[in-house]
Design an enzyme around this catalytic site. Structure first.
Site, PDB file in Angstrom:
ATOM      1  N   ASN A 177      -1.746  12.860  -3.516  1.00  0.00           N
ATOM      2  CA  ASN A 177      -2.861  13.739  -4.428  1.00  0.00           C
ATOM      3  C   ASN A 177      -3.151  15.005  -4.248  1.00  0.00           C
ATOM      4  O   ASN A 177      -3.286  15.766  -5.069  1.00  0.00           O
ATOM      5  CB  ASN A 177      -4.089  12.762  -4.556  1.00  0.00           C
ATOM      6  CG  ASN A 177      -3.732  11.502  -5.363  1.00  0.00           C
ATOM      7  OD1 ASN A 177      -3.152  11.444  -6.484  1.00  0.00           O
ATOM      8  ND2 ASN A 177      -4.613  10.451  -4.964  1.00  0.00           N
TER       9      ASN A 177
ATOM     10  N   GLU B 165      -4.426   2.440  -4.291  1.00  0.00           N
ATOM     11  CA  GLU B 165      -3.175   2.311  -4.301  1.00  0.00           C
ATOM     12  C   GLU B 165      -2.617   1.098  -3.724  1.00  0.00           C
ATOM     13  O   GLU B 165      -1.305   1.232  -3.269  1.00  0.00           O
ATOM     14  CB  GLU B 165      -2.471   3.623  -3.216  1.00  0.00           C
ATOM     15  CG  GLU B 165      -3.135   3.709  -2.016  1.00  0.00           C
ATOM     16  CD  GLU B 165      -4.551   4.305  -1.725  1.00  0.00           C
ATOM     17  OE1 GLU B 165      -4.676   4.825  -0.427  1.00  0.00           O
ATOM     18  OE2 GLU B 165      -5.361   4.214  -2.758  1.00  0.00           O
TER      19      GLU B 165
ATOM     20  N   ASP C 122       0.799  -1.095  -0.019  1.00  0.00           N
ATOM     21  CA  ASP C 122      -0.031  -0.043  -0.090  1.00  0.00           C
ATOM     22  C   ASP C 122       0.971   1.410  -0.220  1.00  0.00           C
ATOM     23  O   ASP C 122       1.836   1.423   0.748  1.00  0.00           O
ATOM     24  CB  ASP C 122      -0.836   0.109   1.176  1.00  0.00           C
ATOM     25  CG  ASP C 122      -1.789   1.079   1.091  1.00  0.00           C
ATOM     26  OD1 ASP C 122      -2.945   0.967   0.771  1.00  0.00           O
ATOM     27  OD2 ASP C 122      -1.627   2.167   1.809  1.00  0.00           O
TER      28      ASP C 122
ATOM     29  N   ASP D 247      -1.463   9.506 -10.467  1.00  0.00           N
ATOM     30  CA  ASP D 247      -1.412   8.415 -11.404  1.00  0.00           C
ATOM     31  C   ASP D 247       0.100   8.080 -11.949  1.00  0.00           C
ATOM     32  O   ASP D 247       0.380   6.880 -12.199  1.00  0.00           O
ATOM     33  CB  ASP D 247      -2.097   8.844 -12.800  1.00  0.00           C
ATOM     34  CG  ASP D 247      -3.844   9.028 -12.388  1.00  0.00           C
ATOM     35  OD1 ASP D 247      -3.884   8.416 -11.243  1.00  0.00           O
ATOM     36  OD2 ASP D 247      -4.425   9.636 -13.165  1.00  0.00           O
TER      37      ASP D 247
END
Length: 340
Positions: free
Chosen positions: A226, A261, A218, A235
């Protein structure tokens, strides 16, 4: 038989033509018997028996297909040579082209039809030369041959179009199948594909005692990434991580995007210690190679949980154990691996 037909389709074609051939020749044989044409009756009955045999062995596709076609060819040559019933025998040769292309496909079908056409020409020649049957008018054989060539060309054109269409459908089907198992952002297998692989690995563990390891990963603080750098950078970070994973796992392993993620790695033929070793290599690679764009650079970190699959546990339990270790790594400060 053409390569673009799958086995169920091929078996259906063979069963259909062998059934039709058996019924047709049997009926015509009975008609010949009522007309006291005993030699034609014997020929047609033998032909019907061959079709019946081809039907009984249809699972052996090549053998059954060859029996159907060569029996058909022999019967057609006989009808051309003898004239059949009142000189109507040659009319039956027009069924040869569609049957041949349906069973053989285009390329092999062309070869068979050319050889058959040469045999028909020879049969007409022998019928005339040796006075076996006198066709009237004299132009009848030429017209039959010319008409057969036209029908064969039309059948070939249709088969060519059909095969091209089948190829397009097959390519589209494979593309859709691939898209259904691949994560569009990272190019890694998705959860659906990976679950199938895990089932295979679990079966190998149960039957052959082949071990495998799961690594659940993770991305640390991904929401913050983000928020601070934007979703486009996020991304790019996931794509970067996917590439790192692919580079540092064995060729027989599967790295997949598990969701958001989260990533799941399944490694067969290894034990827990090897899983930890691979996870440490991934940590080191992420530290060495940051995510770089034209305007931003960031060293990505991930937390991982490593477990060895137990034969007595289900796949869901294996993944749950890995998930618990992953969150243990998060609680211990992130950017680390926890294992059993």
């Amino acid at each position: 038989m053409h390569e673009h037909s799958n086995n169920p389709e091929r078996k259906l074609i063979v069963r259909f033509f062998s059934s039709i051939g058996f019924i047709a020749t049997l009926v015509m044989g009975c008609i010949a018997l009522t007309n006291s044409d005993y030699f034609l009756f014997f020929t047609l009955i033998c032909s019907s028996l061959i079709y019946a045999w081809a039907l009984s062995v249809y699972k052996n596709l090549e053998k059954s297909a060859s029996a159907i076609l060569y029996n058909l060819y022999a019967l057609m040559i006989y009808l051309v040579l003898t004239g059949g019933a009142q000189g109507t025998g040659p009319i039956w040769i027009f069924i040869v082209s569609p049957v041949t292309f349906s069973i053989r496909g285009l390329k092999r079908g062309i070869v068979d039809i050319v050889l058959f056409l040469l045999a028909v020409i020879l049969a007409f020649y022998c019928a005339h030369t040796f006075s076996i049957y006198n066709y009237q008018p004299d132009q009848f054989p030429y017209r039959v041959i010319f008409s057969f060539i036209i029908v064969a060309m039309l059948s070939g054109f249709y088969e060519n179009s059909r095969e091209k269409y089948n190829q397009k459908i097959l390519a589209l089907s494979k593309k859709n199948e691939l898209l259904a198992t691949i994560d569009p952002l990272t190019g890694l297998p998705n959860r659906r594909f990976t679950m199938n692989k895990l089932s295979e690995f679990k079966l190998a563990l149960t039957k052959e005692q082949t071990p495998f390891v799961l690594i659940l990963c993770d991305v640390d603080n991904f929401k913050k990434v983000n928020d601070e750098y934007g979703h486009s950078f996020g991304d790019e970070a996931l794509i970067h991580l996917a590439n790192i994973l692919k580079q540092h796992i064995p060729n027989n392993a599967v790295a997949s995007r598990w969701g958001g993620e989260e990533f799941l790695i399944a490694i067969p033929n290894v034990f827990n210690a090897k899983g930890v070793e691979i996870s440490n290599k991934i940590h080191a690679a992420l530290k060495q190679f940051p995510v770089n764009t034209s305007s931003e650079s960031l060293s990505l970190t991930i937390s991982m949980g490593v477990v060895q699959s137990h034969e007595s546990d289900s796949i869901d339990i294996d993944i749950k154990r890995a998930d618990e270790l992953l969150y243990k790594a998060k609680e211990q400060g992130k950017n680390r691996t926890c294992s059993e």
